[in-house]
Design a protein around this motif. Structure first.
Motif, short mmCIF file in Angstrom:
data_model
loop_
_atom_site.label_atom_id
_atom_site.label_comp_id
_atom_site.label_asym_id
_atom_site.label_seq_id
_atom_site.Cartn_x
_atom_site.Cartn_y
_atom_site.Cartn_z
N GLU A 1 0.84 -1.20 0.00
CA GLU A 1 0.00 0.00 0.00
C GLU A 1 0.87 1.25 0.00
N VAL A 2 0.64 2.13 -0.95
CA VAL A 2 1.46 3.35 -1.04
C VAL A 2 0.63 4.62 -0.87
N LEU A 3 -0.71 4.49 -0.90
CA LEU A 3 -1.58 5.65 -0.72
C LEU A 3 -2.62 5.35 0.35
N ARG A 4 -2.95 6.37 1.14
CA ARG A 4 -4.05 6.29 2.10
C ARG A 4 -4.90 7.52 1.94
N SER B 1 -7.82 -1.23 -4.85
CA SER B 1 -6.64 -1.57 -4.06
C SER B 1 -6.81 -2.92 -3.37
N ALA C 1 -6.78 4.15 0.52
CA ALA C 1 -6.47 3.33 -0.65
C ALA C 1 -7.47 3.65 -1.77
#
Length: 138
Positions: free
Chosen positions: A59-62, A68, A64
């Motif tokens: 996971e690289v974004l929050r 995702s 998601a």
């Protein structure tokens, strides 16, 4: 409107869809947990199975974005397996272990139980191809 404001607006607009996706994926992971506990057959629950929801390691974004991965770690006695799942075209697609994948189009008790049994067989193979004897799953 600045790029920052545009980003905030886009995130707000997609909040409901993302929440519905999270609930669907987490629900699927919970169904898989119950199927793993029942994988030995009626009246023979696997008592040493547990599930811990986990953040997806990639996971690289929050929050998601839609599409995702959602993940959980399943403890199967002496081992753990990370299962990742996401929604694709109305189906659940996922992966676990050393590159094993699955797709479940129609979520029924039987289809999830089939997946649980396949997951157990695959994990057995990953640990060296031990005999596939259901009596030794506990």
């Amino acid at each position: 409107m600045s790029s920052f404001d545009e980003l905030q607006a886009v995130i707000r607009r997609g909040a409901q869809a993302r929440q519905a996706e999270v609930q669907a994926c987490e629900g699927f992971l919970t169904l898989l947990y119950h199927a793993l506990r029942a994988a030995s057959g009626p009246g023979l629950p696997l008592n040493n199975v547990s599930m811990d929801p986990a953040p997806d390691p990639q996971e690289v974004l929050r929050p998601a974005p839609l599409g995702s991965w959602h993940a959980a770690r399943y403890r199967l006695g002496l081992c753990e397996v990370l299962v990742r799942v996401r929604r694709v075209d109305g189906a659940f697609r996922g992966e676990y272990g050393l590159g094993e994948g699955f797709r479940v189009d129609d979520v029924t008790d039987e289809s999830v139980l089939r997946l649980a049994r396949q997951l157990l067989r695959d994990v057995i193979k990953m640990y060296g191809g031990a005999q596939e004897d259901g009596a030794h799953l506990n």
